[in-house]
Design an enzyme around this catalytic site. Structure first.
Site, PDB file in Angstrom:
ATOM      1  N   HIS A 166     -53.830 -51.146  18.934  1.00 46.84           N
ATOM      2  CA  HIS A 166     -52.669 -50.966  19.273  1.00 46.84           C
ATOM      3  C   HIS A 166     -51.978 -51.406  20.215  1.00 46.84           C
ATOM      4  CE1 HIS A 166     -53.499 -46.005  19.154  1.00 46.84           C
ATOM      5  NE2 HIS A 166     -53.801 -46.938  20.434  1.00 46.84           N
ATOM      6  N   GLN A 206     -49.578 -56.102  16.369  1.00 51.12           N
ATOM      7  CA  GLN A 206     -48.090 -55.473  16.690  1.00 51.12           C
ATOM      8  C   GLN A 206     -46.709 -55.405  17.733  1.00 51.12           C
ATOM      9  OE1 GLN A 206     -50.717 -51.248  16.399  1.00 51.12           O
ATOM     10  NE2 GLN A 206     -51.055 -51.709  15.306  1.00 51.12           N
ATOM     11  N   VAL A 249     -48.654 -38.191  17.901  1.00 46.09           N
ATOM     12  CA  VAL A 249     -46.816 -38.093  16.968  1.00 46.09           C
ATOM     13  C   VAL A 249     -46.447 -36.853  16.842  1.00 46.09           C
ATOM     14  CG1 VAL A 249     -46.116 -40.551  16.887  1.00 46.09           C
ATOM     15  CG2 VAL A 249     -47.406 -39.759  15.126  1.00 46.09           C
TER      16      VAL A 249
HETATM   17  C1  FA5 Z   1     -51.112 -47.954  13.923  1.00 40.16           C
HETATM   18  O1  FA5 Z   1     -51.855 -48.790  15.150  1.00 40.16           O
HETATM   19  C2  FA5 Z   1     -50.449 -46.513  15.354  1.00 40.16           C
HETATM   20  N1  FA5 Z   1     -50.405 -47.279  16.943  1.00 40.16           N
HETATM   21  C3  FA5 Z   1     -48.988 -46.718  15.135  1.00 40.16           C
HETATM   22  C4  FA5 Z   1     -48.494 -45.756  15.271  1.00 40.16           C
HETATM   23  C5  FA5 Z   1     -47.884 -46.083  16.413  1.00 40.16           C
HETATM   24  C6  FA5 Z   1     -47.702 -44.947  14.809  1.00 40.16           C
HETATM   25  C7  FA5 Z   1     -46.757 -45.613  17.246  1.00 40.16           C
HETATM   26  C8  FA5 Z   1     -47.124 -43.163  15.463  1.00 40.16           C
HETATM   27  C9  FA5 Z   1     -46.636 -44.044  16.585  1.00 40.16           C
HETATM   28  P1  FA5 Z   1     -52.479 -48.064  11.857  1.00 40.16           P
HETATM   29  O2  FA5 Z   1     -53.127 -48.187  12.708  1.00 40.16           O
HETATM   30  O3  FA5 Z   1     -51.381 -47.671  10.572  1.00 40.16           O
HETATM   31  O4  FA5 Z   1     -51.508 -47.442  12.897  1.00 40.16           O
HETATM   32  O5  FA5 Z   1     -51.439 -49.836  12.113  1.00 40.16           O
HETATM   33  C10 FA5 Z   1     -50.428 -49.842  12.105  1.00 40.16           C
HETATM   34  C11 FA5 Z   1     -50.136 -51.606  11.578  1.00 40.16           C
HETATM   35  O6  FA5 Z   1     -50.799 -52.351  11.626  1.00 40.16           O
HETATM   36  C12 FA5 Z   1     -50.043 -51.120   9.689  1.00 40.16           C
HETATM   37  O7  FA5 Z   1     -49.233 -50.569   9.120  1.00 40.16           O
HETATM   38  C13 FA5 Z   1     -50.742 -52.336   8.874  1.00 40.16           C
HETATM   39  O8  FA5 Z   1     -49.423 -53.202   9.300  1.00 40.16           O
HETATM   40  C14 FA5 Z   1     -51.107 -53.650  10.892  1.00 40.16           C
HETATM   41  N2  FA5 Z   1     -52.782 -52.789  10.861  1.00 40.16           N
HETATM   42  C15 FA5 Z   1     -53.949 -51.789  10.602  1.00 40.16           C
HETATM   43  N3  FA5 Z   1     -54.941 -52.243  10.599  1.00 40.16           N
HETATM   44  C16 FA5 Z   1     -54.713 -53.775  10.671  1.00 40.16           C
HETATM   45  C17 FA5 Z   1     -55.728 -54.617  10.093  1.00 40.16           C
HETATM   46  N4  FA5 Z   1     -56.531 -54.546  10.476  1.00 40.16           N
HETATM   47  N5  FA5 Z   1     -55.216 -55.827  10.014  1.00 40.16           N
HETATM   48  C18 FA5 Z   1     -54.238 -55.886   9.771  1.00 40.16           C
HETATM   49  N6  FA5 Z   1     -52.979 -55.497  10.053  1.00 40.16           N
HETATM   50  C19 FA5 Z   1     -53.471 -53.988  10.152  1.00 40.16           C
END
Ligand code: FA5
Length: 323
Positions: A166, A206, A249
């Protein structure tokens, strides 16, 4: 043929000549050493009377000069036209279409996101794609053996290095080097070792967001994010905040956007955890902040109604040419 007749017919022949070979035949006909029409006259000059010689001599010599010039001029014309093709330039021919490149849909979306956050006074920073487990996990309150590490299936390079799962490690890197108040976004490529399907890729993008200061609250977050989505998807866009869990968080949230009657999850977010501030030597009792991370492909899919995330990396021109 007398000199005047030769002049007329030779110059006409030269004019009509279609190629170098034809021109040579004409040259031989008039200036050929043996039987050239003009050569014959020049050769007979010595047999003429003085008066005749005075009349014909200069005219014949002048014609020889003129003909030689006409031949070389015609020859030059042929060689010039052969350089641009025998037919020369056809100015009525339609031009060749030059294929012009254009931006990939993900670049268009990224540029738009940067533009909106710039207007909200956020700066854009970037970070490394190959990270250490400290920045990707430990400093974000995810110690080794913590079950939350399972939330991010990781491509390990060795026991310490990995491909970032991330963009959150940039929170730490930025706070280590800067003091609040600030507000930044971090667009970038991330990697996850997971099975692909229509909404999951192993390699995607992201945009991280981080705003830190003495009086930053959850209300500020709700305002900034609602404003962002209204500018991104349109003024009437409905945004919903749901409780969720991320180790870095507290409280943690997930944000959904209503599109065509459905709520779609687009980001994880929350107030920065005191342990994260500890890791960068900020005083958690004085400093507060919010952070969020959204998936770029997911936003592009919603905006452009793209049914399968794998299309972005297919390299299929039928797909990319639509943007
Ligand atoms: C995170 O990666 C956290 N770092 C987000 C965060 C940042 C939370 C700061 C709090 C504070 P997550 O794994 O849910 O969270 O991924 C965030 C977003 O990335 C998801 O909502 C989705 O839109 C996208 N995402 C996650 N996995 C995939 C994937 N395999 N392919 C495409 N998009 C993805």
């Amino acid at each position: 043929m007398n000199v005047a007749e030769i002049r007329k017919s030779a110059l006409e022949d030269v004019k009509k000549a279609k190629n170098v070979k034809a021109l040579e035949v004409i040259r031989v006909k008039y200036l050929g050493r043996k039987d050239g029409e003009l050569t014959k006259i020049l050769r007979s000059l010595k047999d003429l009377s003085v008066a005749e010689r005075k009349e014909i001599g200069p005219a014949a010599n002048e014609l020889r000069g003129d003909l030689e010039e006409a031949f070389s001029k015609k020859l030059k014309e042929f060689s010039a036209s052969s350089k641009r093709g025998v037919v020369g330039i056809d100015i009525t021919m339609p031009g060749k279409k030059i294929a012009v490149g254009h931006l990939h849909p993900l670049t268009i979306i990224e540029n738009r996101i940067k533009e909106i956050f710039n207007s909200l006074n956020f700066s854009v920073v970037e970070g490394p794609e190959a990270e250490t487990d400290y920045y990707n996990f430990d400093a974000l309150n995810i110690p080794a053996n913590h079950p939350a590490r399972d939330m991010w299936d990781t491509f390990w390079i060795d026991s310490k290095k990995l491909l970032r799962t991330h963009t959150s490690p940039m929170q730490i890197r930025y706070m280590e080097k800067h003091q609040p108040p600030f507000q930044i976004i971090v667009p970038g490529r991330v990697f996850r070792f997971e099975a692909t399907d229509a909404s999951h890729e192993i390699n995607f993008h992201q945009v991280e967001g981080l705003m830190v200061g003495e009086r930053v609250t959850l209300a500020n977050f709700k305002y900034v994010i609602t404003e962002f989505f209204r500018q991104f998807f349109g003024p009437g866009t409905h945004v919903r905040f749901r409780p969720s869990y991320f180790p870095f968080v507290e409280p943690g949230l997930e944000v959904d956007v209503m599109l065509n009657g459905n709520w779609l999850e687009v980001m994880g977010a929350g107030m920065v955890h005191p342990k994260v501030f500890d890791a960068v030597r900020y005083n958690p009792r004085k400093i507060r902040g919010f952070a969020f991370g959204m998936g770029l492909e997911r936003l592009a899919m919603i905006k452009y109604k793209i049914p399968d995330i794998r299309l972005f990396y297919s390299g299929d021109l039928r797909f990319t040419n639509q943007f």
